[in-house]
Enzyme design. Structure first.
Site, PDB file in Angstrom:
ATOM      1  N   ARG A 132      -2.886   6.433  -2.744  1.00 14.18           N
ATOM      2  CA  ARG A 132      -4.349   6.368  -2.746  1.00 14.18           C
ATOM      3  C   ARG A 132      -4.873   7.813  -2.701  1.00 14.18           C
ATOM      4  NH1 ARG A 132      -2.515   2.813   1.454  1.00 14.18           N
ATOM      5  NH2 ARG A 132      -2.895   0.604   0.996  1.00 14.18           N
TER       6      ARG A 132
ATOM      7  N   LYS B  31      -3.541   3.740   5.349  1.00 13.20           N
ATOM      8  CA  LYS B  31      -4.705   3.094   5.950  1.00 13.20           C
ATOM      9  C   LYS B  31      -4.345   2.559   7.330  1.00 13.20           C
ATOM     10  CE  LYS B  31      -7.221   0.453   3.257  1.00 13.20           C
ATOM     11  NZ  LYS B  31      -7.608  -0.595   2.279  1.00 13.20           N
TER      12      LYS B  31
ATOM     13  N   HIS C 299      -7.195   4.910  -9.005  1.00 13.41           N
ATOM     14  CA  HIS C 299      -6.490   3.744  -8.481  1.00 13.41           C
ATOM     15  C   HIS C 299      -5.716   3.005  -9.570  1.00 13.41           C
ATOM     16  CE1 HIS C 299      -6.143   2.111  -4.481  1.00 13.41           C
ATOM     17  NE2 HIS C 299      -6.145   0.883  -4.944  1.00 13.41           N
TER      18      HIS C 299
ATOM     19  N   ARG D   8      -2.158   3.884  -9.251  1.00 15.73           N
ATOM     20  CA  ARG D   8      -1.481   3.153  -8.167  1.00 15.73           C
ATOM     21  C   ARG D   8      -1.087   1.753  -8.650  1.00 15.73           C
ATOM     22  NH1 ARG D   8      -0.703   2.632  -2.625  1.00 15.73           N
ATOM     23  NH2 ARG D   8      -1.400   0.697  -1.651  1.00 15.73           N
TER      24      ARG D   8
ATOM     25  N   HIS E  21       1.435  -2.017   1.933  1.00  9.97           N
ATOM     26  CA  HIS E  21       0.646  -3.223   2.148  1.00  9.97           C
ATOM     27  C   HIS E  21       1.066  -3.921   3.436  1.00  9.97           C
ATOM     28  CE1 HIS E  21      -0.153  -3.638  -2.458  1.00  9.97           C
ATOM     29  NE2 HIS E  21      -1.013  -2.843  -1.876  1.00  9.97           N
TER      30      HIS E  21
ATOM     31  N   TYR F  98       0.305  -8.207  -8.239  1.00 10.01           N
ATOM     32  CA  TYR F  98       0.887  -7.394  -9.304  1.00 10.01           C
ATOM     33  C   TYR F  98       1.863  -8.195 -10.160  1.00 10.01           C
ATOM     34  CZ  TYR F  98      -1.221  -3.430  -6.981  1.00 10.01           C
ATOM     35  OH  TYR F  98      -2.132  -2.571  -6.434  1.00 10.01           O
TER      36      TYR F  98
END
Length: 313
Positions: free
Chosen positions: A161, A185, A254, A257, A280, A289
């Site tokens: 990111r 994150k 993004h 990514r 994640h 995905y």
């Protein structure tokens, strides 16, 4: 429960403090929780409601849905924040109030497939930085090109990111092992390995060049003044080479990514491994995905579809 503005304001702050300690959430996430709860408190106060109960909560969500017409995604986020706040009220005040008589299924979020760049577009993007580097007319622009080259490479090579790129420090990179400690994150960290020797060489070259820009701190990527490069600057770097390479004009950083994850699955990577590499929390996030991993689907169908083994014309 009886509504009291001062009490609710204090409890809302206590709620955020508890979240910060118990769940170690990031500053932006905590701000979002606090903002969602504060907005509901202001709404109740402006309408002079006497109680905070299931009817009040229902009226607030009808207001979000019908009057200001928030998107499903925004309403769903507020549902999560306010539901957790109400659970906090019950626990803190030792109550057993039922605040919600509806579920989050009322606000189903349409699932959008992740947008990616093709292999040719990614190659064109990387080549555009290389081409600029080969034609620079000053040392200043040479330094910027080397920096920008590394940023574009890491966005795709590690699927980072832009915030993770901006947060990198030089000590996060282990030159001997070609590994990078990523600050993700929610203050979560993960270790990634730069598998491309070319990218490692570029990053090593940048670490030497970086010293010429008089860095003010340990930031991996710095601006012309030596300060840490912001996420907005990283976005602008991507947009510059997007235009030069003439790839999808609507693409964002993004997209790289998403392309990283999709190509991993296309090439046979396990979805659990992709989940870990992407940082994640849930495999459900990663599973989207698989919807764009056409090569993998083709391989499975070619190998296992029963119709392939029937001789009937």
């Amino acid at each position: 429960m009886k509504y009291n503005n001062r009490q609710q304001t204090l409890l809302a702050q206590e709620f955020v403090d508890v979240l910060s300690i118990e769940r170690n959430l990031g500053e932006k996430t905590l701000y979002a929780y606090k903002n969602d709860v504060d907005n509901m408190i202001r709404w109740i106060d402006l309408r002079h409601y006497d109680d905070l109960n299931d009817e009040t909560v229902m009226m607030y969500f009808l207001y979000l849905q019908n009057e200001i017409e928030l998107s499903c995604r925004s309403i769903r986020r507020k549902y999560v924040s306010i539901r957790q706040y109400c659970d906090f009220l019950n626990k803190t005040l030792e109550m057993n109030e039922v605040f919600f008589k509806f579920s989050s299924r009322k606000f189903q979020i349409p699932r959008n497939l992740p947008k990616t760049l093709s292999k040719a577009e990614i190659q064109s993007l990387i080549a555009s930085v290389t081409a600029e580097f080969q034609n620079v007319s000053s040392d200043y622009h040479r330094r910027l090109c080397i920096r920008n080259m590394c940023i574009i490479e890491l966005l795709f090579c590690l699927g980072l990111r832009i915030g993770e790129i901006a947060a990198l420090d030089i000590e996060d990179y282990n030159r001997e092992e070609c590994s990078v400690l990523i600050h993700g994150k929610g203050k979560k960290e993960r270790m990634l390995f730069i598998s491309s020797p070319v990218v490692c060489q570029k990053l090593n070259h940048w670490l030497i060049t970086r010293l010429e820009m008089n860095p003010q701190d340990s930031a991996m990527f710095v601006n012309k003044s030596g300060g840490r490069l912001s996420i907005f600057s990283i976005e602008n770097i991507f947009y510059k080479y997007r235009e030069l390479s003439k790839i999808n004009p609507h693409s964002t950083p993004h997209f790289l990514r998403h392309s990283f994850a999709t190509q991993l699955l296309n090439n046979g990577a396990n979805i659990r491994d992709v989940q870990e590499l992407m940082g994640h929390n849930s495999i459900v996030t990663t599973q989207i995905y698989t919807e764009v991993s056409l090569n993998r689907k083709r391989e499975v169908l070619m190998k296992y579809n029963g119709r392939n083994f029937m001789n009937t014309v």
